[in-house]
Design a protein around this motif. Structure first.
Motif, PDB file in Angstrom:
ATOM      1  N   GLU A 115       9.912 -53.890  -1.201  1.00  0.00           N
ATOM      2  CA  GLU A 115       9.947 -54.332   0.189  1.00  0.00           C
ATOM      3  C   GLU A 115      11.042 -55.370   0.406  1.00  0.00           C
ATOM      4  OE1 GLU A 115       5.543 -53.866  -1.086  1.00  0.00           O
ATOM      5  OE2 GLU A 115       7.349 -54.816  -1.878  1.00  0.00           O
ATOM      6  N   SER A 116      11.565 -55.422   1.613  1.00  0.00           N
ATOM      7  CA  SER A 116      12.539 -56.439   1.985  1.00  0.00           C
ATOM      8  C   SER A 116      12.507 -56.633   3.496  1.00  0.00           C
ATOM      9  CB  SER A 116      13.951 -56.051   1.531  1.00  0.00           C
ATOM     10  OG  SER A 116      14.371 -54.866   2.182  1.00  0.00           O
ATOM     11  N   GLY A 117      13.163 -57.689   3.961  1.00  0.00           N
ATOM     12  CA  GLY A 117      13.299 -57.904   5.394  1.00  0.00           C
ATOM     13  C   GLY A 117      12.407 -58.987   5.962  1.00  0.00           C
TER      14      GLY A 117
ATOM     15  N   PHE B 180       3.193 -55.500   2.480  1.00  0.00           N
ATOM     16  CA  PHE B 180       3.386 -54.574   1.379  1.00  0.00           C
ATOM     17  C   PHE B 180       3.566 -53.162   1.920  1.00  0.00           C
ATOM     18  CE2 PHE B 180       2.026 -57.378  -2.065  1.00  0.00           C
ATOM     19  CZ  PHE B 180       1.231 -58.304  -1.406  1.00  0.00           C
ATOM     20  N   CYS B 181       4.279 -52.350   1.156  1.00  0.00           N
ATOM     21  CA  CYS B 181       4.423 -50.951   1.514  1.00  0.00           C
ATOM     22  C   CYS B 181       3.850 -50.076   0.398  1.00  0.00           C
ATOM     23  CB  CYS B 181       5.879 -50.585   1.765  1.00  0.00           C
ATOM     24  SG  CYS B 181       6.960 -50.770   0.337  1.00  0.00           S
ATOM     25  N   LYS B 182       3.498 -48.861   0.780  1.00  0.00           N
ATOM     26  CA  LYS B 182       2.970 -47.925  -0.211  1.00  0.00           C
ATOM     27  C   LYS B 182       3.100 -46.518   0.343  1.00  0.00           C
ATOM     28  CE  LYS B 182      -0.821 -47.370  -3.463  1.00  0.00           C
ATOM     29  NZ  LYS B 182      -2.102 -47.894  -3.945  1.00  0.00           N
ATOM     30  N   ALA B 183       3.363 -45.582  -0.542  1.00  0.00           N
ATOM     31  CA  ALA B 183       3.375 -44.166  -0.198  1.00  0.00           C
ATOM     32  C   ALA B 183       2.288 -43.460  -0.984  1.00  0.00           C
ATOM     33  CB  ALA B 183       4.734 -43.545  -0.501  1.00  0.00           C
TER      34      ALA B 183
ATOM     35  N   PHE C 108      -6.027 -48.808  -5.172  1.00  0.00           N
ATOM     36  CA  PHE C 108      -5.609 -48.748  -6.574  1.00  0.00           C
ATOM     37  C   PHE C 108      -4.212 -48.134  -6.663  1.00  0.00           C
ATOM     38  CE2 PHE C 108      -6.056 -44.213  -6.943  1.00  0.00           C
ATOM     39  CZ  PHE C 108      -7.114 -43.863  -6.120  1.00  0.00           C
ATOM     40  N   GLY C 109      -3.587 -48.306  -7.814  1.00  0.00           N
ATOM     41  CA  GLY C 109      -2.274 -47.715  -8.026  1.00  0.00           C
ATOM     42  C   GLY C 109      -1.164 -48.729  -7.847  1.00  0.00           C
ATOM     43  N   THR C 110       0.041 -48.198  -7.664  1.00  0.00           N
ATOM     44  CA  THR C 110       1.251 -49.015  -7.641  1.00  0.00           C
ATOM     45  C   THR C 110       1.429 -49.740  -6.320  1.00  0.00           C
ATOM     46  OG1 THR C 110       2.343 -47.471  -9.156  1.00  0.00           O
ATOM     47  CG2 THR C 110       3.752 -48.951  -7.891  1.00  0.00           C
ATOM     48  N   TRP C 111       1.788 -51.008  -6.409  1.00  0.00           N
ATOM     49  CA  TRP C 111       2.155 -51.822  -5.251  1.00  0.00           C
ATOM     50  C   TRP C 111       3.461 -52.543  -5.556  1.00  0.00           C
ATOM     51  CZ3 TRP C 111      -0.333 -51.781  -0.613  1.00  0.00           C
ATOM     52  CH2 TRP C 111      -1.630 -51.243  -0.587  1.00  0.00           C
ATOM     53  N   GLY C 112       4.209 -52.855  -4.524  1.00  0.00           N
ATOM     54  CA  GLY C 112       5.403 -53.666  -4.684  1.00  0.00           C
ATOM     55  C   GLY C 112       5.048 -55.135  -4.707  1.00  0.00           C
ATOM     56  N   GLN C 113       6.089 -55.964  -4.690  1.00  0.00           N
ATOM     57  CA  GLN C 113       5.873 -57.405  -4.753  1.00  0.00           C
ATOM     58  C   GLN C 113       5.592 -58.008  -3.392  1.00  0.00           C
ATOM     59  OE1 GLN C 113       8.812 -56.044  -4.553  1.00  0.00           O
ATOM     60  NE2 GLN C 113       9.893 -57.240  -3.000  1.00  0.00           N
TER      61      GLN C 113
END
Length: 120
Positions: free
Chosen positions: A6-8, A95-98, A107-112
């Motif tokens: 994520e950014s911005g 946070f973002c997620k696909a 559960f699963g992958t998350w960004g910072q």
């Protein structure tokens, strides 16, 4: 390997705008739902917006009230959250997620995450 960056984020005054970006790797985005969440310390992460490509449907948190717009660029494996008329209560880490589902599971992958601060 699945990854979201994520950014911005940043600091804005009430009524201001920000555009968040999320770049994904390890997947082909076109078939995936894309989502934004937010979290403040001491509270559970909550869904902001989710776009499901199979039918184009968008799910939003009740607090969005037409202020935020989710969009995507599948060719760049990127999606965005345009946030307008930001208010102090929107202060959070975003946070973002696909995922195949709208809303993606916890559960699963998350960004910072990227910090959004709204204050005068």
């Amino acid at each position: 390997q699945l990854q979201f960056v994520e950014s911005g984020g940043g600091s804005v005054q009430p009524g201001g705008s920000l555009r968040l970006s999320c770049v994904a790797s390890g997947l082909t985005l076109s078939d995936w739902s894309v989502a934004w969440f937010r979290q403040v310390p001491g509270k559970e992460r909550e869904g902001v917006s989710c776009h499901r490509p199979s039918d184009g449907r968008i799910y939003e948190g009740d607090f969005v009230k037409g202020r935020f717009t989710i969009s995507r660029d599948n060719a760049r494996n990127t999606w965005y959250l345009q946030m307008d008329n930001l208010q102090p209560e929107d202060t959070a880490v975003y946070f973002c997620k696909a995922h195949q589902l709208c809303w993606p599971p916890d559960f699963g992958t998350w960004g910072q995450g990227t910090q959004v601060t709204v204050s005068s």
